[in-house]
Motif scaffolding. Structure first.
Motif, PDB file in Angstrom:
ATOM      1  N   GLN A 168      64.250  25.472  35.330  1.00  0.00           N
ATOM      2  CA  GLN A 168      64.037  25.085  36.738  1.00  0.00           C
ATOM      3  C   GLN A 168      62.633  24.497  36.903  1.00  0.00           C
ATOM      4  O   GLN A 168      62.456  23.441  37.506  1.00  0.00           O
ATOM      5  CB  GLN A 168      64.174  26.306  37.662  1.00  0.00           C
ATOM      6  N   ASN A 185      61.767  24.420  42.596  1.00  0.00           N
ATOM      7  CA  ASN A 185      61.118  25.700  42.920  1.00  0.00           C
ATOM      8  C   ASN A 185      61.921  26.807  42.261  1.00  0.00           C
ATOM      9  O   ASN A 185      63.131  26.868  42.440  1.00  0.00           O
ATOM     10  CB  ASN A 185      61.083  25.930  44.428  1.00  0.00           C
ATOM     11  N   ARG A 226      63.994  29.963  41.746  1.00  0.00           N
ATOM     12  CA  ARG A 226      64.784  30.715  42.742  1.00  0.00           C
ATOM     13  C   ARG A 226      64.942  32.155  42.277  1.00  0.00           C
ATOM     14  O   ARG A 226      65.579  32.418  41.266  1.00  0.00           O
ATOM     15  CB  ARG A 226      66.162  30.080  42.919  1.00  0.00           C
ATOM     16  N   CYS A 245      57.843  29.676  45.029  1.00  0.00           N
ATOM     17  CA  CYS A 245      59.151  30.278  44.724  1.00  0.00           C
ATOM     18  C   CYS A 245      60.034  30.309  45.963  1.00  0.00           C
ATOM     19  O   CYS A 245      59.545  30.411  47.087  1.00  0.00           O
ATOM     20  CB  CYS A 245      58.955  31.704  44.216  1.00  0.00           C
ATOM     21  N   GLU A 246      61.363  30.223  45.715  1.00  0.00           N
ATOM     22  CA  GLU A 246      62.335  30.413  46.804  1.00  0.00           C
ATOM     23  C   GLU A 246      62.979  31.770  46.604  1.00  0.00           C
ATOM     24  O   GLU A 246      63.293  32.131  45.463  1.00  0.00           O
ATOM     25  CB  GLU A 246      63.453  29.371  46.676  1.00  0.00           C
ATOM     26  N   TYR A 247      63.218  32.495  47.669  1.00  0.00           N
ATOM     27  CA  TYR A 247      63.814  33.835  47.541  1.00  0.00           C
ATOM     28  C   TYR A 247      65.187  33.846  48.210  1.00  0.00           C
ATOM     29  O   TYR A 247      65.325  33.437  49.363  1.00  0.00           O
ATOM     30  CB  TYR A 247      62.874  34.890  48.150  1.00  0.00           C
ATOM     31  N   ILE A 248      66.189  34.295  47.445  1.00  0.00           N
ATOM     32  CA  ILE A 248      67.568  34.310  47.963  1.00  0.00           C
ATOM     33  C   ILE A 248      68.118  35.743  47.909  1.00  0.00           C
ATOM     34  O   ILE A 248      67.608  36.577  47.159  1.00  0.00           O
ATOM     35  CB  ILE A 248      68.485  33.359  47.142  1.00  0.00           C
TER      36      ILE A 248
END
Ligand SMILES: NC(=O)c1ccc[n+]([C@@H]2O[C@H](COP(=O)([O-])OP(=O)(O)OC[C@H]3O[C@@H](n4cnc5c(N)ncnc54)[C@H](O)[C@@H]3O)[C@@H](O)[C@H]2O)c1
Length: 318
Positions: free
Chosen positions: A197, A203, A205, A265-268
């Motif tokens: 990634q 970004n 994830r 960072c993306e947070y899911i």
């Protein structure tokens, strides 16, 4: 020695075959991949010919659910069997196929090893501990949360039952990462997935709360070393890990440092939260000093990073 490696076209099996081939006669058994998929969209078997580029021994393509595989191993007169072949997908839910492939066939490996007087070293898994409190100790709080983990625990029970009749060693790998895992696709380690990634400029994830989700990540070279040490230990089940838990956030931070990036960072949401391991840390005391992990997460990623770059260039963007 005459050594059989089942699952030898997969991640760990292929690295073991390549590491052992100069000193031993190796027969690799693998089903190899085909088009068949589980309902989760993942392939049913993950072996890939590219994992065996450079392998000079013999490859026999067969399914461990079929007798021809056992006839082949018997003809070969194996002295050691490293049994890595399995449905390795922790998110697959075909209980019938998982248990037939991982457990029923294992009994055939036990019977054949007794007949050949071969040592049987097989892959178990840290998943057998489910969400047991750390440190995870062999024989304590084993509560698997998915069919795959259950199949591995049943294998360990069977191994224990027959441990007076043959030399049999189970290796409970924790989260393994390193060269050879790319063809596992979505089931490859998060070290590789985050690395790719980042190299694609995306970004990273992560699941929400990733700084508090800890796993005992173990580098492939330490796993190969543990398999070699398993040749010397007495029958039993052993954890294979570092005993140092690290967070998923740590992985991204170490990778970004190594790759010279500062992506945010993306947070899911974590879709697996109900059956997830939030903290693993292996107890390694049963090895009594025989196996000592050599690679911290920083050292493992440092060693792996050129391969992650190669994969990005030659496999992802080829
Ligand atoms: N990678 C990890 O982090 C990890 C952790 C714990 C345990 N394990 C266990 O270690 C072993 C190796 O894992 P891996 O990561 O290399 O997985 P992998 O999926 O890359 O390797 C498994 C291999 O077994 C082969 N295989 C599957 N079904 C087969 C069948 N019916 N007949 C013959 N071959 C078949 C596949 O083609 C594949 O090459 C597995 O038993 C797995 O459950 C792995």
């Amino acid at each position: 020695m005459k050594i059989v490696i089942t699952g030898g076209a997969g991640f760990i099996g292929s690295q073991l075959a390549l590491a052992l081939q100069d000193k031993h006669e190796i027969l690799v058994i693998d089903k190899m991949r085909n088009e068949e998929k589980f309902s989760n969209g993942n392939l049913k078997s993950l072996g890939h010919f590219k994992n065996l580029l450079g392998f000079k021994g013999e490859l026999f393509v067969g399914d461990i659910n079929e007798p021809c595989v056992f006839e082949k191993i018997e003809d070969f007169k194996a002295e050691v069997i490293f049994h890595q072949a399995a449905i390795s997908d922790t998110t697959a839910d075909d209980e019938n196929l998982i248990l037939r492939t991982n457990l029923n066939s294992f009994k055939n490996f036990i019977d054949l090893s007794i007949k050949l007087k071969a040592k049987l070293i097989y892959a178990s898994s840290a998943s057998v501990y489910g969400d047991a409190a750390s440190p995870q100790i062999v024989g304590k709080d084993e509560t698997p949360k998915n069919p795959y983990a259950f199949s591995k625990l049943m294998m360990d029970h069977l191994a224990f039952k027959y441990s007076q009749k043959l030399d049999i060693v189970g290796l409970r790998y924790f989260n393994v990462y390193g060269k050879g895992e790319f063809f596992k696709g979505k089931t490859a380690s998060m070290i590789l997935q985050f690395g790719l990634q980042i190299l694609s400029g995306q970004n990273p994830r992560l699941f929400e709360g990733s700084e508090k989700i800890f796993r005992d990540f173990v580098y492939i070279k330490d796993v190969i070393n543990a398999n070699l040490k398993a040749l010397e230990v007495k029958s039993g089940v052993y954890n294979v890990a570092t005993s140092i838990p690290r967070s998923f956030q740590d992985i991204v931070d170490i990778l970004q440092t190594g790759l010279g990036t500062t992506l945010s960072c993306e947070y899911i949401k974590n879709p697996y939260a109900k059956a997830y391991q939030f903290h693993t840390q292996a107890d390694l005391s049963s090895w009594v000093g025989l196996y000592e992990p050599q690679f911290s997460l920083e050292e493992g990623i440092k060693d792996y990073i050129s391969e992650i770059k190669r994969i990005h260039e030659k496999e992802v963007n080829a």
